[in-house]
Design a protein around this motif. Structure first.
Motif, PDB file in Angstrom:
ATOM      1  N   UNK A 217       0.813  -1.205   0.000  1.00 18.62           N
ATOM      2  CA  UNK A 217       0.000   0.000   0.000  1.00 18.62           C
ATOM      3  C   UNK A 217       0.845   1.252   0.000  1.00 18.62           C
ATOM      4  N   UNK A 218       1.976   1.190   0.711  1.00 18.53           N
ATOM      5  CA  UNK A 218       2.908   2.327   0.741  1.00 18.53           C
ATOM      6  C   UNK A 218       4.254   1.813   0.255  1.00 18.53           C
TER       7      UNK A 218
ATOM      8  N   UNK B 169      -3.123   3.389  -8.283  1.00 21.34           N
ATOM      9  CA  UNK B 169      -1.768   3.810  -7.931  1.00 21.34           C
ATOM     10  C   UNK B 169      -1.692   5.336  -7.870  1.00 21.34           C
ATOM     11  N   UNK B 170      -0.864   5.800  -6.966  1.00 25.21           N
ATOM     12  CA  UNK B 170      -0.658   7.236  -6.791  1.00 25.21           C
ATOM     13  C   UNK B 170       0.820   7.502  -6.582  1.00 25.21           C
TER      14      UNK B 170
ATOM     15  N   UNK C  33      -0.069  12.635  -8.525  1.00 25.75           N
ATOM     16  CA  UNK C  33      -0.760  12.173  -9.726  1.00 25.75           C
ATOM     17  C   UNK C  33      -1.412  10.822  -9.458  1.00 25.75           C
ATOM     18  N   UNK C  34      -2.647  10.665  -9.947  1.00 25.32           N
ATOM     19  CA  UNK C  34      -3.372   9.406  -9.857  1.00 25.32           C
ATOM     20  C   UNK C  34      -3.203   8.637 -11.168  1.00 25.32           C
ATOM     21  N   UNK C  35      -3.033   7.322 -11.059  1.00 20.86           N
ATOM     22  CA  UNK C  35      -2.871   6.485 -12.246  1.00 20.86           C
ATOM     23  C   UNK C  35      -4.025   5.492 -12.349  1.00 20.86           C
TER      24      UNK C  35
ATOM     25  N   UNK D  25       7.399   9.559  -4.457  1.00 17.71           N
ATOM     26  CA  UNK D  25       6.879   8.716  -3.394  1.00 17.71           C
ATOM     27  C   UNK D  25       5.675   7.964  -3.949  1.00 17.71           C
ATOM     28  N   UNK D  26       5.741   6.624  -3.905  1.00 13.12           N
ATOM     29  CA  UNK D  26       4.721   5.773  -4.516  1.00 13.12           C
ATOM     30  C   UNK D  26       3.792   5.208  -3.452  1.00 13.12           C
ATOM     31  N   UNK D  27       2.498   5.253  -3.729  1.00 15.02           N
ATOM     32  CA  UNK D  27       1.494   4.717  -2.811  1.00 15.02           C
ATOM     33  C   UNK D  27       0.480   3.898  -3.593  1.00 15.02           C
TER      34      UNK D  27
END
Length: 304
Positions: free
Chosen positions: A48-49, A72-73, A85-87, A104-106
């Motif tokens: 998730x993070x 993904x964000x 940004x939202x993917x 930073x990927x979430x």
């Protein structure tokens, strides 16, 4: 060369980082295909993070990422500024390796990424446009369904690299490059010549090499060099002369030869697969069934 898969599941206490800045212990899947000058990756994470991704500026060309699913964000950091940004599915990004990258990927993600050398992209652009293509414009989070479907066609090659034809993967790489040049390179494919064709000697030599591929490895780059053409122009010219791409033509010849052997020889299915250039009987059965509509064993019974 198509390299083997790497599936990474066990976390490490101090995990190394891959060439794209991803911590390997956080990836559920990391696969790579090297074809000619292009390098394809599939990166899948269930965290998730996920954490930070960082790569220093390098002269490596461009990275194109395409999301295979939503959710993904990423928060991209540029000095003191940041943008989130939202993917969604088929959302993509283009970034230039020549600049530092921090993000930073979430959220879990599943991406197909393509490393595209700058010189390769410029040569491709020169083949299809009167205008010089010096690069492709940066994008983040923009949906591109055409690109999404192109990279999805590569997924079977990631899962079973040895059972997938190199010609097909090479042609998909050129198709991806042409799409990038057309949509993000500031040019138009409509400025290219309407039709390209091979000369008689080029067509004969190309077909000779494609038919020889049943027993030896053959690549678009090698055949194009024999014809004194660039790979992208060769593909267009071959299709202009035959009505098929090199991969489609080679596959049709292999299927026709297999049908001949199935009806006029006592070869087993394993032997037919080997003689006709298929990786194994499973590969042969899958491709033959898709092309003909029935499995080779059943087709033999119907036609003998």
């Amino acid at each position: 060369m198509i390299t083997e898969n790497r599936t990474l599941r066990a976390p490490a206490s101090s995990a190394p980082v891959d060439r794209l800045g991803c911590a390997l212990d956080r990836l559920a899947l990391s696969q790579q295909l090297d074809v000619g000058e292009l390098r394809f990756h599939r990166k899948h994470a269930q965290h998730g993070a996920f954490g930070k991704v960082e790569t220093p500026a390098e002269d490596r060309g461009f990275l194109i990422g395409v999301s295979l699913k939503g959710g993904h964000q990423r928060r991209i950091l540029r000095g003191p500024d940041a943008a989130t940004h939202e993917f969604a599915e088929h959302a993509m990004y283009i970034r230039d390796f020549a600049t530092d990258y921090r993000a930073e990927l979430a959220g879990s993600f599943d991406f197909v990424l393509t490393e595209v050398p700058r010189a390769w992209l410029e040569r491709l652009g020169a083949d299809v446009s009167r205008h010089r293509v010096q690069g492709i414009a940066a994008r983040t989070g923009e949906r591109d369904d055409v690109l999404g479907h192109l990279v999805r066609a590569l997924l079977p090659a990631f899962d079973a690299p040895g059972a997938h034809d190199k010609l097909f993967v090479e042609q998909m790489g050129v198709a991806i490059g042409l799409h990038l040049v057309s949509r993000y390179g500031g040019t138009s494919l409509r400025s290219a010549p309407r039709r390209a064709e091979l000369s008689r000697w080029q067509e004969a030599r190309a077909k000779e090499l494609l038919l020889g591929g049943a027993s030896t490895a053959v690549s678009i780059e090698a055949i194009a060099a024999e014809c004194k053409l660039s790979p992208s122009y060769f593909i267009r010219a071959f299709r202009g002369s035959t009505g098929q791409t090199p991969y489609q033509w080679q596959l049709a010849q292999r299927i026709a030869r297999a049908q001949h052997l199935l009806t006029r020889s006592a070869y087993s299915l394993v032997e037919v697969a080997s003689v006709c250039g298929f990786t194994d009987q499973t590969h042969f059965t899958r491709v033959f069934s898709k092309a003909v509509g029935v499995a080779p064993g059943a087709w033999r019974k119907q036609n003998t």
